[in-house]
Every structure is written in structure tokens, then in C-alpha cells.
Design a protein around this motif. Structure first.
Motif, PDB file in Angstrom:
ATOM      1  N   PRO A 210       0.808  -1.237   0.000  1.00 48.62           N
ATOM      2  CA  PRO A 210       0.000   0.000   0.000  1.00 48.62           C
ATOM      3  C   PRO A 210       0.832   1.274   0.000  1.00 48.62           C
ATOM      4  CG  PRO A 210      -0.932  -1.583   1.517  1.00 48.62           C
ATOM      5  CD  PRO A 210       0.389  -2.141   1.082  1.00 48.62           C
ATOM      6  N   TRP A 213       2.322   1.570  -3.575  1.00 53.52           N
ATOM      7  CA  TRP A 213       1.289   1.839  -4.569  1.00 53.52           C
ATOM      8  C   TRP A 213       0.694   3.232  -4.401  1.00 53.52           C
ATOM      9  CZ3 TRP A 213      -0.016   0.172  -9.092  1.00 53.52           C
ATOM     10  CH2 TRP A 213      -1.283   0.420  -9.607  1.00 53.52           C
ATOM     11  N   THR A 214       0.441   3.636  -3.144  1.00 54.28           N
ATOM     12  CA  THR A 214      -0.116   4.970  -2.909  1.00 54.28           C
ATOM     13  C   THR A 214       0.870   6.053  -3.341  1.00 54.28           C
ATOM     14  OG1 THR A 214      -1.394   4.113  -1.035  1.00 54.28           O
ATOM     15  CG2 THR A 214      -1.109   6.494  -1.167  1.00 54.28           C
ATOM     16  N   HIS A 218       0.101   8.681  -6.366  1.00 52.75           N
ATOM     17  CA  HIS A 218       0.112  10.101  -6.000  1.00 52.75           C
ATOM     18  C   HIS A 218       1.079  10.896  -6.863  1.00 52.75           C
ATOM     19  CE1 HIS A 218       1.122  13.702  -3.600  1.00 52.75           C
ATOM     20  NE2 HIS A 218      -0.148  13.636  -3.217  1.00 52.75           N
ATOM     21  N   TRP A 234      -6.727  11.206  -0.193  1.00 48.43           N
ATOM     22  CA  TRP A 234      -5.598  10.278  -0.122  1.00 48.43           C
ATOM     23  C   TRP A 234      -5.580   9.466   1.157  1.00 48.43           C
ATOM     24  CZ3 TRP A 234      -3.439   9.045  -4.406  1.00 48.43           C
ATOM     25  CH2 TRP A 234      -3.423   9.958  -5.461  1.00 48.43           C
ATOM     26  N   PHE A 237      -7.908   6.737   0.391  1.00 50.89           N
ATOM     27  CA  PHE A 237      -7.288   5.908  -0.641  1.00 50.89           C
ATOM     28  C   PHE A 237      -6.254   4.974  -0.024  1.00 50.89           C
ATOM     29  CE2 PHE A 237      -4.047   5.056  -3.840  1.00 50.89           C
ATOM     30  CZ  PHE A 237      -4.813   4.634  -4.912  1.00 50.89           C
ATOM     31  N   ALA A 238      -5.398   5.516   0.870  1.00 54.19           N
ATOM     32  CA  ALA A 238      -4.397   4.677   1.533  1.00 54.19           C
ATOM     33  C   ALA A 238      -5.070   3.643   2.429  1.00 54.19           C
ATOM     34  CB  ALA A 238      -3.433   5.547   2.340  1.00 54.19           C
ATOM     35  N   GLN A 241      -6.282   0.812   0.365  1.00 53.01           N
ATOM     36  CA  GLN A 241      -5.173  -0.032  -0.056  1.00 53.01           C
ATOM     37  C   GLN A 241      -4.731  -0.960   1.067  1.00 53.01           C
ATOM     38  OE1 GLN A 241      -4.067  -0.067  -3.259  1.00 53.01           O
ATOM     39  NE2 GLN A 241      -5.738   1.380  -3.591  1.00 53.01           N
TER      40      GLN A 241
END
Length: 287
Positions: A210, A213-214, A218, A234, A237-238, A241
Motif C-alpha cells: 500500500p 502503490w499509494t 500520487h 488520499w 485511498f491509503a 489499499q
């Protein structure tokens, strides 16, 4: 190579000669001529003519050193060979795999299919968390779905807040397709990375993946989709993930491990049928 042991006691001194190719400077002359030839293209013709002379001389000299027979020289050497001793009575081996002389660790790992199954299971957890974000933050269940579909929707710049909060069948089907394909692809990558962290699948999927990928999304989302970059939360989003990775790791841990192939030739792993790696052919098979 010819050797003559001078002394049989330890340490042993070995003398002899080595048959080596004779040293030559013609390759350097040839390369220098190429450099002058190219430099003359931007300076003067005389430099190129001088380069041609060096090229011809280097090529002729180089060919004479190797044709019709290569030139060799005998180089004398004297080496002191010290015997290798150890106070141990036997060689210590790892207790992990005593039956394998040289083991590839880990001995067992998860198959790649486990990563795909984990990716599909994690997609459910991510979808639940995304819908929860839409309900709590945007007061609409369809907001994250329409936002995901806007990544490929040609008219996403015309979407308004009210349009994002409404149900659209095309956006719903497109977002579902994007979500499933992306989750399966990430799960496939996850399965390929599992041999590096065979004992910590939850750490790989819930923490390491995560974060990477984050950070990757970003850094590139402003170039890929500025519309989505301006509307992504975000933190959520994190969190989605992390939920994806934890669920995927739990699913992977429930899968059965497979043994790592220990030094199996490539022909066998590729399934190539050839003599020497196949069983003897029976008479009935020949008929």
C-alpha cells in the motif's frame, strides 16, 4: 599449462609456464584511427586522411597477429600453494533442509494463483471501504463508482457534483470492469512478489505494497488524470489499499504452499521433451 612442483611439503611451490596470446598494440592503433576519421568530419579533411592511414595500418597489423595462426608467448609463473585446513571434523550444514545439499530458501512458497485469489478478495474489501467513504464524506453511494469510471470516461471533465452523486449504468459497469481488472493485475503482481516475503504475506500486502502503490499513484495521477487528482481523498485511498492488502494477505495465508523447485533444469521446468530427461519409451508406445 605445464607445472613442476618444486616441493611436496606444505606450503607447496608450483612453477611452470602459461601459454597466452601475445600482447599487441594494433587494436589501439585501429581504434585511434577510427577516432581521427570521425573527428575529421567536423574539423578538416587532413584529419580524416590521417585516420584512414591509422585504420589501414591497425587492421593490417592486427590481422597479421591472428592470421594464419595466432601469436602466443610462454609466460613463466611461480606460485606458492598453501594447503587448506580446518579444525572441524565435518562440515556444518543448516538444519533447515538436511536432505538437500544446497537448498534454495525458502523451501516452500505460495503459488501465484494465491495472489490472484487474494487480489479478488481484497477488491471486495476495497469496494466496501470506498462506498463507505462515499456515504460518509460525499453523502452518495455512487460517488466513488462514478469517480473511478471517470478515469476512462471521455467526458469526465463535464461531470458535476450532482452527476457524480447520481447512478449511471454505464459508469457502474465501467467502474466494475476497471476495479476487477486492476485488482486481478495487482494480485498477480502480489503473487509474483510472494517468494521474496514468504513468511510475511500480510506485511507485504497490508504495509509495504500500500505504501509503494499509494506513493506511485500520487506521483503520476496529476499527469494521467488531473480531474481525479483534484477529487481523491488520499487518506481514504491509503486506507482502502491497506484493507485490500490485509484481506489479500489473509486469503493467501489460507492457501496451501508449494515446494520450491530445487535446481531443476530449465528444459524440465519448461516441459521440453527430449532424450535424457524422459523415461524410457515402452514397446507398446512405439506401436
Amino acid at each position: 599449462m605445464e607445472t613442476n612442483p618444486a616441493n611436496s611439503s606444505a606450503p607447496q611451490v608450483v612453477q611452470g609456464t602459461v601459454h597466452l596470446p601475445a600482447p599487441t598494440a594494433w587494436p589501439i592503433v585501429f581504434a585511434f584511427g577510427i577516432a581521427l576519421l570521425v573527428a575529421g568530419l567536423i574539423t578538416s579533411v587532413s584529419i580524416s586522411v590521417l585516420g584512414i592511414v591509422f585504420v589501414v595500418a591497425g587492421a593490417v597489423g592486427w590481422f597479421c597477429d591472428i592470421l594464419p595462426h595466432e601469436k602466443h608467448v610462454d609466460v613463466a609463473f611461480r606460485e606458492e600453494v598453501r594447503p587448506v585446513t580446518t579444525p572441524r571434523k565435518r562440515v556444518e550444514r543448516l538444519p533447515i533442509a538436511p536432505e538437500v545439499p544446497r537448498a534454495l530458501l525458502p523451501l516452500e512458497t505460495y503459488p501465484i494463483s494465491a495472489g490472484i485469489k487474494g487480489g479478488l478478495a481484497g477488491s471486495v474489501a476495497m469496494a466496501v471501504l470506498a462506498c463507505l467513504y462515499g456515504v460518509l464524506k460525499q453523502h452518495s453511494l455512487w460517488y466513488p463508482i462514478n469517480l473511478l469510471a471517470a478515469t476512462l470516461y471521455t467526458q469526465h471533465m463535464m461531470l458535476t457534483q450532482s452527476s457524480l452523486n447520481s447512478f449511471h449504468l454505464t459508469s457502474f459497469l465501467l467502474a466494475t470492469l476497471i476495479h476487477l481488472i486492476t485488482s486481478a493485475a495487482v494480485g498477480l503482481l502480489y503473487g509474483a512478489m510472494l517468494p521474496m516475503f514468504p513468511r510475511r504475506p500480510i506485511f507485504l500486502g497490508g504495509v509495504l505494497a500500500p505504501v509503494l502503490w499509494t506513493g506511485l499513484v500520487h506521483s503520476v495521477i496529476d499527469l494521467v488524470n488531473p480531474f481525479m487528482a483534484s477529487r481523491v481523498d488520499w487518506w481514504w485511498f491509503a486506507a482502502s489499499q491497506v484493507a485490500f492488502g490485509i484481506v489479500a494477505g489473509i486469503v493467501v495465508m489460507r492457501q496451501q504452499r508449494v515446494p520450491v523447485k530445487q535446481y531443476i533444469p530449465f528444459a524440465v521446468r519448461a516441459g521440453i521433451e527430449t532424450r535424457g530427461i524422459m523415461g524410457e519409451e515402452k514397446r507398446e508406445d512405439r506401436r
